[in-house]
Motif scaffolding. Structure first.
Motif, PDB file in Angstrom:
ATOM      1  N   GLU A   1      -8.284   2.960  -3.370  1.00  0.00           N
ATOM      2  CA  GLU A   1      -6.805   3.021  -3.116  1.00  0.00           C
ATOM      3  C   GLU A   1      -6.761   3.995  -2.116  1.00  0.00           C
ATOM      4  OE1 GLU A   1      -5.658   3.550  -6.699  1.00  0.00           O
ATOM      5  OE2 GLU A   1      -5.213   1.344  -7.361  1.00  0.00           O
ATOM      6  N   ARG A   2      -7.262   5.145  -2.127  1.00  0.00           N
ATOM      7  CA  ARG A   2      -7.236   6.248  -1.274  1.00  0.00           C
ATOM      8  C   ARG A   2      -7.568   5.842   0.283  1.00  0.00           C
ATOM      9  NH1 ARG A   2      -9.196   9.450  -5.637  1.00  0.00           N
ATOM     10  NH2 ARG A   2     -11.269   9.195  -4.790  1.00  0.00           N
TER      11      ARG A   2
ATOM     12  N   GLU B   1       0.908  -1.281  -0.026  1.00  0.00           N
ATOM     13  CA  GLU B   1       0.028   0.156  -0.065  1.00  0.00           C
ATOM     14  C   GLU B   1       0.888   1.307  -0.094  1.00  0.00           C
ATOM     15  OE1 GLU B   1      -0.078  -2.312   2.221  1.00  0.00           O
ATOM     16  OE2 GLU B   1      -1.975  -3.396   2.020  1.00  0.00           O
ATOM     17  N   PHE B   2       2.017   1.170   0.742  1.00  0.00           N
ATOM     18  CA  PHE B   2       2.944   2.449   0.683  1.00  0.00           C
ATOM     19  C   PHE B   2       3.628   2.573  -0.645  1.00  0.00           C
ATOM     20  CE2 PHE B   2       7.372   3.825   1.280  1.00  0.00           C
ATOM     21  CZ  PHE B   2       7.024   5.195   1.838  1.00  0.00           C
TER      22      PHE B   2
ATOM     23  N   ALA C   1       0.956   4.183  -2.808  1.00  0.00           N
ATOM     24  CA  ALA C   1       0.921   5.450  -2.289  1.00  0.00           C
ATOM     25  C   ALA C   1       1.886   6.458  -2.858  1.00  0.00           C
ATOM     26  CB  ALA C   1       0.784   5.641  -1.025  1.00  0.00           C
ATOM     27  N   ARG C   2       3.153   6.067  -2.953  1.00  0.00           N
ATOM     28  CA  ARG C   2       4.232   6.879  -3.548  1.00  0.00           C
ATOM     29  C   ARG C   2       4.536   6.812  -4.839  1.00  0.00           C
ATOM     30  NH1 ARG C   2       4.145  10.043  -0.118  1.00  0.00           N
ATOM     31  NH2 ARG C   2       6.124  10.890  -1.018  1.00  0.00           N
TER      32      ARG C   2
ATOM     33  N   ASP D   1      -4.982   3.615   1.532  1.00  0.00           N
ATOM     34  CA  ASP D   1      -3.807   4.406   1.685  1.00  0.00           C
ATOM     35  C   ASP D   1      -3.982   5.186   3.251  1.00  0.00           C
ATOM     36  OD1 ASP D   1      -2.632   3.860  -0.491  1.00  0.00           O
ATOM     37  OD2 ASP D   1      -3.229   5.766  -1.673  1.00  0.00           O
TER      38      ASP D   1
ATOM     39  N   THR E   1      -3.762   2.717   6.008  1.00  0.00           N
ATOM     40  CA  THR E   1      -2.153   2.363   6.093  1.00  0.00           C
ATOM     41  C   THR E   1      -1.649   3.493   6.958  1.00  0.00           C
ATOM     42  OG1 THR E   1      -2.055   1.211   4.290  1.00  0.00           O
ATOM     43  CG2 THR E   1       0.056   2.124   5.073  1.00  0.00           C
ATOM     44  N   ALA E   2      -1.939   4.765   6.321  1.00  0.00           N
ATOM     45  CA  ALA E   2      -1.279   5.898   7.258  1.00  0.00           C
ATOM     46  C   ALA E   2      -1.761   6.096   8.520  1.00  0.00           C
ATOM     47  CB  ALA E   2      -1.721   7.217   6.356  1.00  0.00           C
TER      48      ALA E   2
ATOM     49  N   ALA F   1      -4.914   7.887  -7.591  1.00  0.00           N
ATOM     50  CA  ALA F   1      -5.615   6.888  -6.658  1.00  0.00           C
ATOM     51  C   ALA F   1      -7.084   6.571  -6.878  1.00  0.00           C
ATOM     52  CB  ALA F   1      -5.249   7.115  -5.239  1.00  0.00           C
TER      53      ALA F   1
ATOM     54  N   TRP G   1       2.954  13.444   5.888  1.00  0.00           N
ATOM     55  CA  TRP G   1       1.340  12.873   5.785  1.00  0.00           C
ATOM     56  C   TRP G   1       0.618  13.863   6.533  1.00  0.00           C
ATOM     57  CZ3 TRP G   1      -2.261  10.609   9.076  1.00  0.00           C
ATOM     58  CH2 TRP G   1      -3.233  10.222   8.577  1.00  0.00           C
TER      59      TRP G   1
END
Length: 140
Positions: free
Chosen positions: A38-39, A24-25, A28-29, A42, A45-46, A34, A76
């Motif tokens: 996916e958002r 997922e990271f 995101a990078r 993300d 995960t954050a 996204a 973030w």
């Protein structure tokens, strides 16, 4: 506590298995636009990294260059606070962060919040305050 989420691509999942890098990271990078799912992944995960950082440090007043377990948490949080100031942060996102740390987005400077947290930690652990923290405490 880190979250493990289903990945959009099994190939991406297989490529990073055992590396310690969360797919997922990578998504995101990657710079790719996204999709909503996916958002959400993300964000989840954050949020996991934010919980982990808070459990260790007792605050989310991380400096912009803070990297926690390979995740750019400071950047973030700065972006998330900017979204909140601009009125672009959902209530659910704000509530999730507030549940972790009520002062994740204080109206005062974050340097003050970080210094306060360092002073508080030194006090609770019985450590003497370093000179800069003692001067800061005296000014307060």
């Amino acid at each position: 506590m880190l979250l493990s989420l289903p990945v959009v691509s099994p190939l991406l999942d297989a490529a990073f298995t055992g590396t310690g890098v969360l797919p997922e990271f990578v998504l995101a990078r990657s710079g790719a636009a996204a999709r909503p799912a996916e958002r959400e992944a993300d964000f989840a995960t954050a949020l996991g990294y934010a919980r982990s950082y808070h459990a260790i440090h007792g605050t989310l007043a991380a400096a912009i260059d803070t990297v926690h377990d390979g995740f750019p948490l400071g950047r973030w949080l700065v972006q998330t606070r900017r979204q909140a100031r601009q009125g672009h942060l959902s209530a659910a996102t704000s509530q999730a962060l507030t549940a972790i740390a009520p002062w994740w987005n204080p109206p005062w400077p974050h340097t003050w919040q970080r210094t306060y947290q360092q002073t508080k930690l030194a006090h609770h652990t019985g450590q003497p305050l370093p000179s800069p923290l003692q001067k800061w405490t005296d000014r307060q």
